[in-house]
Design a protein around this motif. Structure first.
Motif, PDB file in Angstrom:
ATOM      1  N   LEU A  52     -16.771  -5.853  22.252  1.00  0.00           N
ATOM      2  CA  LEU A  52     -18.037  -5.195  22.588  1.00  0.00           C
ATOM      3  C   LEU A  52     -18.589  -5.751  23.905  1.00  0.00           C
ATOM      4  N   LEU A  53     -18.465  -7.057  24.046  1.00  0.00           N
ATOM      5  CA  LEU A  53     -18.967  -7.723  25.241  1.00  0.00           C
ATOM      6  C   LEU A  53     -18.221  -7.241  26.476  1.00  0.00           C
ATOM      7  N   GLU A  54     -16.917  -7.088  26.316  1.00  0.00           N
ATOM      8  CA  GLU A  54     -16.106  -6.647  27.441  1.00  0.00           C
ATOM      9  C   GLU A  54     -16.481  -5.217  27.852  1.00  0.00           C
ATOM     10  N   ALA A  55     -16.669  -4.374  26.841  1.00  0.00           N
ATOM     11  CA  ALA A  55     -17.077  -2.991  27.122  1.00  0.00           C
ATOM     12  C   ALA A  55     -18.430  -2.985  27.832  1.00  0.00           C
TER      13      ALA A  55
ATOM     14  N   LEU B 260     -19.785  -5.424  29.583  1.00  0.00           N
ATOM     15  CA  LEU B 260     -19.667  -6.016  30.912  1.00  0.00           C
ATOM     16  C   LEU B 260     -19.140  -4.995  31.921  1.00  0.00           C
ATOM     17  N   THR B 261     -18.145  -4.217  31.499  1.00  0.00           N
ATOM     18  CA  THR B 261     -17.593  -3.197  32.391  1.00  0.00           C
ATOM     19  C   THR B 261     -18.669  -2.174  32.750  1.00  0.00           C
ATOM     20  N   LEU B 262     -19.472  -1.771  31.756  1.00  0.00           N
ATOM     21  CA  LEU B 262     -20.528  -0.796  32.039  1.00  0.00           C
ATOM     22  C   LEU B 262     -21.612  -1.395  32.931  1.00  0.00           C
ATOM     23  N   PHE B 263     -22.049  -2.615  32.574  1.00  0.00           N
ATOM     24  CA  PHE B 263     -23.115  -3.245  33.365  1.00  0.00           C
ATOM     25  C   PHE B 263     -22.638  -3.601  34.777  1.00  0.00           C
TER      26      PHE B 263
ATOM     27  N   LEU C  82     -27.046   1.826  24.640  1.00  0.00           N
ATOM     28  CA  LEU C  82     -26.192   1.282  23.581  1.00  0.00           C
ATOM     29  C   LEU C  82     -25.146   2.299  23.144  1.00  0.00           C
ATOM     30  N   ASP C  83     -25.505   3.572  23.225  1.00  0.00           N
ATOM     31  CA  ASP C  83     -24.528   4.619  22.902  1.00  0.00           C
ATOM     32  C   ASP C  83     -23.331   4.557  23.852  1.00  0.00           C
ATOM     33  N   ASP C  84     -23.626   4.299  25.129  1.00  0.00           N
ATOM     34  CA  ASP C  84     -22.534   4.175  26.107  1.00  0.00           C
ATOM     35  C   ASP C  84     -21.595   3.034  25.716  1.00  0.00           C
ATOM     36  N   VAL C  85     -22.198   1.906  25.313  1.00  0.00           N
ATOM     37  CA  VAL C  85     -21.387   0.740  24.941  1.00  0.00           C
ATOM     38  C   VAL C  85     -20.546   1.069  23.708  1.00  0.00           C
ATOM     39  N   ALA C  86     -21.192   1.683  22.717  1.00  0.00           N
ATOM     40  CA  ALA C  86     -20.472   2.048  21.493  1.00  0.00           C
ATOM     41  C   ALA C  86     -19.303   2.983  21.820  1.00  0.00           C
ATOM     42  N   GLU C  87     -19.586   3.965  22.665  1.00  0.00           N
ATOM     43  CA  GLU C  87     -18.542   4.927  23.026  1.00  0.00           C
ATOM     44  C   GLU C  87     -17.388   4.239  23.768  1.00  0.00           C
ATOM     45  N   ALA C  88     -17.754   3.384  24.744  1.00  0.00           N
ATOM     46  CA  ALA C  88     -16.716   2.699  25.529  1.00  0.00           C
ATOM     47  C   ALA C  88     -15.853   1.806  24.643  1.00  0.00           C
ATOM     48  N   ALA C  89     -16.469   1.218  23.599  1.00  0.00           N
ATOM     49  CA  ALA C  89     -15.705   0.332  22.715  1.00  0.00           C
ATOM     50  C   ALA C  89     -15.054   1.111  21.571  1.00  0.00           C
ATOM     51  N   GLY C  90     -15.364   2.402  21.468  1.00  0.00           N
ATOM     52  CA  GLY C  90     -14.789   3.220  20.399  1.00  0.00           C
ATOM     53  C   GLY C  90     -15.321   2.859  19.028  1.00  0.00           C
ATOM     54  N   VAL C  91     -16.587   2.440  18.971  1.00  0.00           N
ATOM     55  CA  VAL C  91     -17.201   2.092  17.679  1.00  0.00           C
ATOM     56  C   VAL C  91     -18.514   2.850  17.521  1.00  0.00           C
ATOM     57  N   SER C  92     -19.168   2.650  16.379  1.00  0.00           N
ATOM     58  CA  SER C  92     -20.430   3.342  16.153  1.00  0.00           C
ATOM     59  C   SER C  92     -21.591   2.502  16.698  1.00  0.00           C
ATOM     60  N   ARG C  93     -22.699   3.188  16.965  1.00  0.00           N
ATOM     61  CA  ARG C  93     -23.891   2.500  17.452  1.00  0.00           C
ATOM     62  C   ARG C  93     -24.393   1.435  16.451  1.00  0.00           C
ATOM     63  N   PRO C  94     -24.406   1.756  15.131  1.00  0.00           N
ATOM     64  CA  PRO C  94     -24.842   0.727  14.167  1.00  0.00           C
ATOM     65  C   PRO C  94     -23.975  -0.532  14.208  1.00  0.00           C
ATOM     66  N   LEU C  95     -22.676  -0.362  14.484  1.00  0.00           N
ATOM     67  CA  LEU C  95     -21.818  -1.539  14.565  1.00  0.00           C
ATOM     68  C   LEU C  95     -22.240  -2.421  15.742  1.00  0.00           C
ATOM     69  N   VAL C  96     -22.579  -1.789  16.873  1.00  0.00           N
ATOM     70  CA  VAL C  96     -23.042  -2.563  18.031  1.00  0.00           C
ATOM     71  C   VAL C  96     -24.290  -3.352  17.634  1.00  0.00           C
TER      72      VAL C  96
ATOM     73  N   TYR D 138     -27.058  -7.345  27.145  1.00  0.00           N
ATOM     74  CA  TYR D 138     -27.078  -7.587  28.591  1.00  0.00           C
ATOM     75  C   TYR D 138     -27.015  -9.083  28.882  1.00  0.00           C
ATOM     76  N   GLU D 139     -27.840  -9.842  28.160  1.00  0.00           N
ATOM     77  CA  GLU D 139     -27.868 -11.285  28.417  1.00  0.00           C
ATOM     78  C   GLU D 139     -26.538 -11.946  28.061  1.00  0.00           C
ATOM     79  N   ALA D 140     -25.907 -11.471  26.972  1.00  0.00           N
ATOM     80  CA  ALA D 140     -24.600 -12.019  26.584  1.00  0.00           C
ATOM     81  C   ALA D 140     -23.546 -11.659  27.639  1.00  0.00           C
ATOM     82  N   ALA D 141     -23.594 -10.423  28.124  1.00  0.00           N
ATOM     83  CA  ALA D 141     -22.638  -9.997  29.153  1.00  0.00           C
ATOM     84  C   ALA D 141     -22.861 -10.793  30.429  1.00  0.00           C
TER      85      ALA D 141
END
Lengths: 217, 217
Positions: A22-25, A27-30, A40-54, A66-69
């Motif tokens: 998730l972090l990698e996805a 980081l690439t977006l940010f 967050l939807d963008d991150v979920a989509e890029a990682a191929g997971v659901s928004r609730p999982l993020v 953002y801070e973790a990335a």
């Protein structure tokens, strides 16, 4: 927290692996968009997971992600400064700058947004992370110069140059990555040697360094 | 909006005068403390008025007052760069730096808080105000150099030096205003000449300037 059966894709990764993914996805977006333009939807989509999982991994939502990335990017940036303590000093600086400029090139939009300030995700924590990288850069330079007790004038010279390098990186991105990266690198190295010489005229510690630097090259 | 009789102190000032007085009180407070540490009550007390009166002039509260004070400080800072176009260039830069450093000295804590970022009052508007001052400084320098169409390398050199001056100002404040301000000023001027010389080796436009600069001095 119902224990519904996870989808196969979810099952394959450990908690740590999923977090990294998730972090990698993120980081690439940010890296390539301003934080405002990443959802967050963008991150979920890029990682191929659901928004609730993020959200399960980053309950603080976009700010936490953002801070973790950013911390992960800061770690990567610190690694750019790692350079063996062998051979003449100027080529060492040149190689570290090569890696730094490659990082800037790779994280262009995110790098600009972060350093230009006034972003919605900017907090005292993000500022502290960025300052930590600046401090690490200064410490690396001083340790390569083999100075254990740097005086005020030398410390200021190094920090001013680091700030100038940051400014150059931002303008370089703004100007469509011109001048060519090799020219920018050599120019920045030459500036370092030049400002060190200026300080040398008013500071004995820096004068000794400047002398060994030119004997080196 | 009842038309109760104002107290004598309130009656004496026009709307414009009152606004200026509040702004001046705010600027003095914001100059010497971080924005977090200034309350509207402090501003009211410093101006000798009531808190509701401050709100009448600045309905947006502290944020609005901070931004207005910042714009007024930015205006003052721009005035530092005004320098007659007479005589050799280096002493002109030296005099402008003298005024700039006096401003930094006078607005110490506020200047640091503003430029160090991550402050609660920092927004895209405050960032834009600060960037406007940086741009004005660059334009002043280029116009004194009598360059109407500055190339990328010259523009980058000027902007990098301005950033380095900012960094120097922050460290100078951090270090209890050491080295002495006259030394800092001469050092920064010498750095400008030095980085211009470095750029001159790779840019004909800057080379011509560097030559006329050394012929000057």
């Amino acid at each position: 927290m119902t224990s519904s059966a996870p989808t196969p894709a979810y099952r394959r990764l450990s908690v740590e692996e999923r977090r990294s993914q998730l972090l990698e996805a993120a980081l690439t977006l940010f890296a390539h968009r301003a934080p405002e333009d990443v959802s967050l939807d963008d991150v979920a989509e890029a990682a191929g997971v659901s928004r609730p999982l993020v959200y399960r991994y980053f309950p603080g939502g976009k700010q936490q992600l953002y801070e973790a990335a950013l911390r992960s990017a800061a770690e990567e940036l610190r690694n750019c400064f790692d350079e063996p303590r062998d051979g003449p000093l100027v080529p060492r600086l040149s190689r570290a700058l090569d890696r730094y400029l490659a990082f800037v090139d790779e994280h262009d939009a995110g790098f600009s947004a972060l350093l230009q300030g006034g972003s919605v995700v900017e907090t005292s924590r993000t500022t502290a992370t960025v300052d930590g990288v600046r401090r690490a850069a200064a410490e690396h330079i001083l340790s390569h110069l083999e100075v254990t007790d740097p005086g005020l004038r030398l410390r200021m010279t190094v920090r001013m140059w680091i700030t100038a390098v940051e400014a150059a990186s931002l303008i370089w991105l703004d100007e469509g990555k011109q001048p060519p990266v090799e020219e920018l690198r050599d120019w920045l190295v030459d500036q370092f040697v030049a400002v060190l010489s200026v300080t040398a005229t008013r500071d004995p510690q820096t004068a000794a360094l400047a002398e060994s630097l030119s004997a080196d090259g």
